[in-house]
Scaffold this active site. Structure first.
Site, PDB file in Angstrom:
ATOM      1  N   SER A  25      35.442   7.201 -18.620  1.00  0.00           N
ATOM      2  CA  SER A  25      36.844   7.622 -18.526  1.00  0.00           C
ATOM      3  C   SER A  25      37.666   6.573 -19.260  1.00  0.00           C
ATOM      4  O   SER A  25      37.268   5.409 -19.298  1.00  0.00           O
ATOM      5  CB  SER A  25      37.267   7.681 -17.051  1.00  0.00           C
ATOM      6  N   PRO A  53      34.373   7.831  -5.597  1.00  0.00           N
ATOM      7  CA  PRO A  53      34.651   6.516  -5.023  1.00  0.00           C
ATOM      8  C   PRO A  53      36.147   6.311  -4.861  1.00  0.00           C
ATOM      9  O   PRO A  53      36.961   6.966  -5.519  1.00  0.00           O
ATOM     10  CB  PRO A  53      34.082   5.550  -6.061  1.00  0.00           C
ATOM     11  N   TYR A  89      46.030  10.932 -14.730  1.00  0.00           N
ATOM     12  CA  TYR A  89      44.661  10.444 -14.477  1.00  0.00           C
ATOM     13  C   TYR A  89      44.032  11.282 -13.358  1.00  0.00           C
ATOM     14  O   TYR A  89      42.945  11.846 -13.532  1.00  0.00           O
ATOM     15  CB  TYR A  89      44.679   8.956 -14.089  1.00  0.00           C
ATOM     16  N   LYS A 149      40.921  13.862 -13.766  1.00  0.00           N
ATOM     17  CA  LYS A 149      39.671  13.610 -13.046  1.00  0.00           C
ATOM     18  C   LYS A 149      39.311  14.849 -12.220  1.00  0.00           C
ATOM     19  O   LYS A 149      38.153  15.249 -12.140  1.00  0.00           O
ATOM     20  CB  LYS A 149      39.777  12.388 -12.119  1.00  0.00           C
TER      21      LYS A 149
HETATM   22  P1  NAD Z   1      35.281   1.239 -17.171  1.00  0.00           P
HETATM   23  O1  NAD Z   1      36.466   1.358 -18.054  1.00  0.00           O
HETATM   24  O2  NAD Z   1      34.780  -0.124 -16.854  1.00  0.00           O
HETATM   25  O3  NAD Z   1      34.068   2.061 -17.792  1.00  0.00           O
HETATM   26  C1  NAD Z   1      34.233   3.288 -18.456  1.00  0.00           C
HETATM   27  C2  NAD Z   1      33.376   3.264 -19.708  1.00  0.00           C
HETATM   28  O4  NAD Z   1      33.581   4.513 -20.378  1.00  0.00           O
HETATM   29  C3  NAD Z   1      33.765   2.149 -20.693  1.00  0.00           C
HETATM   30  O5  NAD Z   1      32.636   1.368 -21.052  1.00  0.00           O
HETATM   31  C4  NAD Z   1      34.322   2.906 -21.880  1.00  0.00           C
HETATM   32  O6  NAD Z   1      34.059   2.275 -23.126  1.00  0.00           O
HETATM   33  C5  NAD Z   1      33.619   4.256 -21.761  1.00  0.00           C
HETATM   34  N1  NAD Z   1      34.360   5.312 -22.450  1.00  0.00           N
HETATM   35  C6  NAD Z   1      35.697   5.556 -22.366  1.00  0.00           C
HETATM   36  N2  NAD Z   1      36.029   6.571 -23.177  1.00  0.00           N
HETATM   37  C7  NAD Z   1      34.883   6.986 -23.775  1.00  0.00           C
HETATM   38  C8  NAD Z   1      34.594   7.985 -24.738  1.00  0.00           C
HETATM   39  N3  NAD Z   1      35.549   8.764 -25.261  1.00  0.00           N
HETATM   40  N4  NAD Z   1      33.312   8.151 -25.138  1.00  0.00           N
HETATM   41  C9  NAD Z   1      32.333   7.339 -24.649  1.00  0.00           C
HETATM   42  N5  NAD Z   1      32.554   6.367 -23.745  1.00  0.00           N
HETATM   43  C10 NAD Z   1      33.818   6.179 -23.317  1.00  0.00           C
HETATM   44  O7  NAD Z   1      35.632   2.052 -15.844  1.00  0.00           O
HETATM   45  P2  NAD Z   1      34.928   1.979 -14.405  1.00  0.00           P
HETATM   46  O8  NAD Z   1      35.817   1.208 -13.514  1.00  0.00           O
HETATM   47  O9  NAD Z   1      33.504   1.596 -14.538  1.00  0.00           O
HETATM   48  O10 NAD Z   1      35.020   3.494 -13.956  1.00  0.00           O
HETATM   49  C11 NAD Z   1      33.905   4.347 -14.066  1.00  0.00           C
HETATM   50  C12 NAD Z   1      34.269   5.702 -13.528  1.00  0.00           C
HETATM   51  O11 NAD Z   1      34.671   5.590 -12.161  1.00  0.00           O
HETATM   52  C13 NAD Z   1      35.425   6.386 -14.257  1.00  0.00           C
HETATM   53  O12 NAD Z   1      35.079   7.738 -14.447  1.00  0.00           O
HETATM   54  C14 NAD Z   1      36.599   6.263 -13.297  1.00  0.00           C
HETATM   55  O13 NAD Z   1      37.486   7.351 -13.432  1.00  0.00           O
HETATM   56  C15 NAD Z   1      35.883   6.286 -11.964  1.00  0.00           C
HETATM   57  N6  NAD Z   1      36.590   5.585 -10.891  1.00  0.00           N
HETATM   58  C16 NAD Z   1      36.893   4.260 -11.068  1.00  0.00           C
HETATM   59  C17 NAD Z   1      37.543   3.584 -10.038  1.00  0.00           C
HETATM   60  C18 NAD Z   1      37.857   2.097 -10.158  1.00  0.00           C
HETATM   61  O14 NAD Z   1      38.551   1.558  -9.266  1.00  0.00           O
HETATM   62  N7  NAD Z   1      37.354   1.403 -11.172  1.00  0.00           N
HETATM   63  C19 NAD Z   1      37.902   4.261  -8.852  1.00  0.00           C
HETATM   64  C20 NAD Z   1      37.554   5.608  -8.723  1.00  0.00           C
HETATM   65  C21 NAD Z   1      36.901   6.256  -9.755  1.00  0.00           C
END
Ligand code: NAD
Length: 243
Positions: free
Chosen positions: A74, A168, A141, A145
């Site tokens: 994302s 999560p 966002y 999602k």
């Molecule tokens: P993050 O930004 O660390 O990791 C996301 C990865 O996706 C990155 O490495 C990024 O380069 C890659 N990415 C983004 N756009 C892309 C594209 N167009 N093509 C290919 N790769 C792409 O985020 P995270 O914190 O690890 O979150 C992971 C997932 O968990 C996400 O889907 C987010 O919505 C969800 N989430 C996160 C949280 C939080 O607090 N971090 C909470 C709830 C849900």
């Protein structure tokens, strides 16, 4: 069953934890797809590409004969580009689904968010997965999602593909680049003097290792028999903490 795993977003915070968990338990076929490359492991294959480009993701799934996909990608949660959220979380997720279906992938686990059921102001108390999506989401966002999650769940059963979504809450733990840096920024800007509510608001957070483990469990257990296919699951640590 031996799987050929693909972790989309495997260079991100959660994605990397999942990759390491799979490596640790001895999986021998792990591929990562990400728009950037932050890790260089001998034992995993890496595709650098954009999932909003169908050919990029399709080629990776096809070439590596992927059987199980964990889609964590994302754009960063910084509210900078509404358009980018639609492009990646919705159009990109559509591409992932189509590539899975067209290449006979068996399992797709999608990283959603607890925020898909939050409208920004209504209290959510003891909420479970029967809660509906709100009529109006708090922000783009959350909206994208939820839209991505819906697409994934609706794809369950197409050409034998089994899907589920994990929701999560805010995720914390080693290698986080969003939550703690965000708190520090708020402190630096002197914004901590403001308080909304009477300090009795509760919100849950999810420790990143638990979150990664939930993904590994989901991909292991996803089946029609145990009624996990086509379902969404909140992922929490158990006891909420004051926010
Ligand atoms: P993050 O930004 O660390 O990791 C996301 C990865 O996706 C990155 O490495 C990024 O380069 C890659 N990415 C983004 N756009 C892309 C594209 N167009 N093509 C290919 N790769 C792409 O985020 P995270 O914190 O690890 O979150 C992971 C997932 O968990 C996400 O889907 C987010 O919505 C969800 N989430 C996160 C949280 C939080 O607090 N971090 C909470 C709830 C849900």
């Amino acid at each position: 069953m031996v799987e050929n795993y693909l972790i989309i977003g495997g260079d991100g915070f959660v994605g990397r934890w999942i990759v390491e968990m799979l490596i640790k338990r001895g999986e021998t076929s792990i591929t990562v797809f990400d728009i950037v490359q932050r890790y260089f492991d001998k034992e995993i294959k890496h595709y650098q590409g954009d999932l909003s480009n169908y050919d990029d993701i399709n080629e990776c799934i096809k070439k590596e004969n992927i059987t199980a996909v964990i889609h964590t990608a994302s754009p960063p949660h910084d509210g900078k580009s509404e358009e980018l959220f639609w492009k990646v979380n919705v159009e990109g997720t559509k591409n992932v689904i189509e590539a899975c279906i067209n290449n006979g992938v068996k399992k797709l686990v999608y990283t959603s968010s607890s925020s898909v059921v939050y409208d920004g102001y209504s209290e959510l108390i003891n909420t479970d997965e029967t809660a509906p999506y709100p009529e109006k989401h708090m922000n783009v966002y959350n909206e994208t999602k939820a839209a991505g999650e819906k697409l994934v769940l609706e794809a369950n059963g197409r050409n034998g593909l089994l899907t589920c979504a994990l929701r999560p809450c805010g995720i914390f733990g080693p290698n986080d680049r969003q939550a703690i840096p965000g708190f520090i920024k708020v402190m630096e800007l002197g914004q901590t003097k403001y308080q909304i509510g009477n300090n009795e608001n509760f919100v849950d957070w999810t420790y990143v290792e638990n979150c990664a483990y939930a993904h590994v469990l989901a991909v292991d257990k996803l089946s029609v028999e145990n009624q996990t296919a086509g379902e969404a699951f909140f992922i929490t640590n158990g006891t909420p903490v004051p926010f």
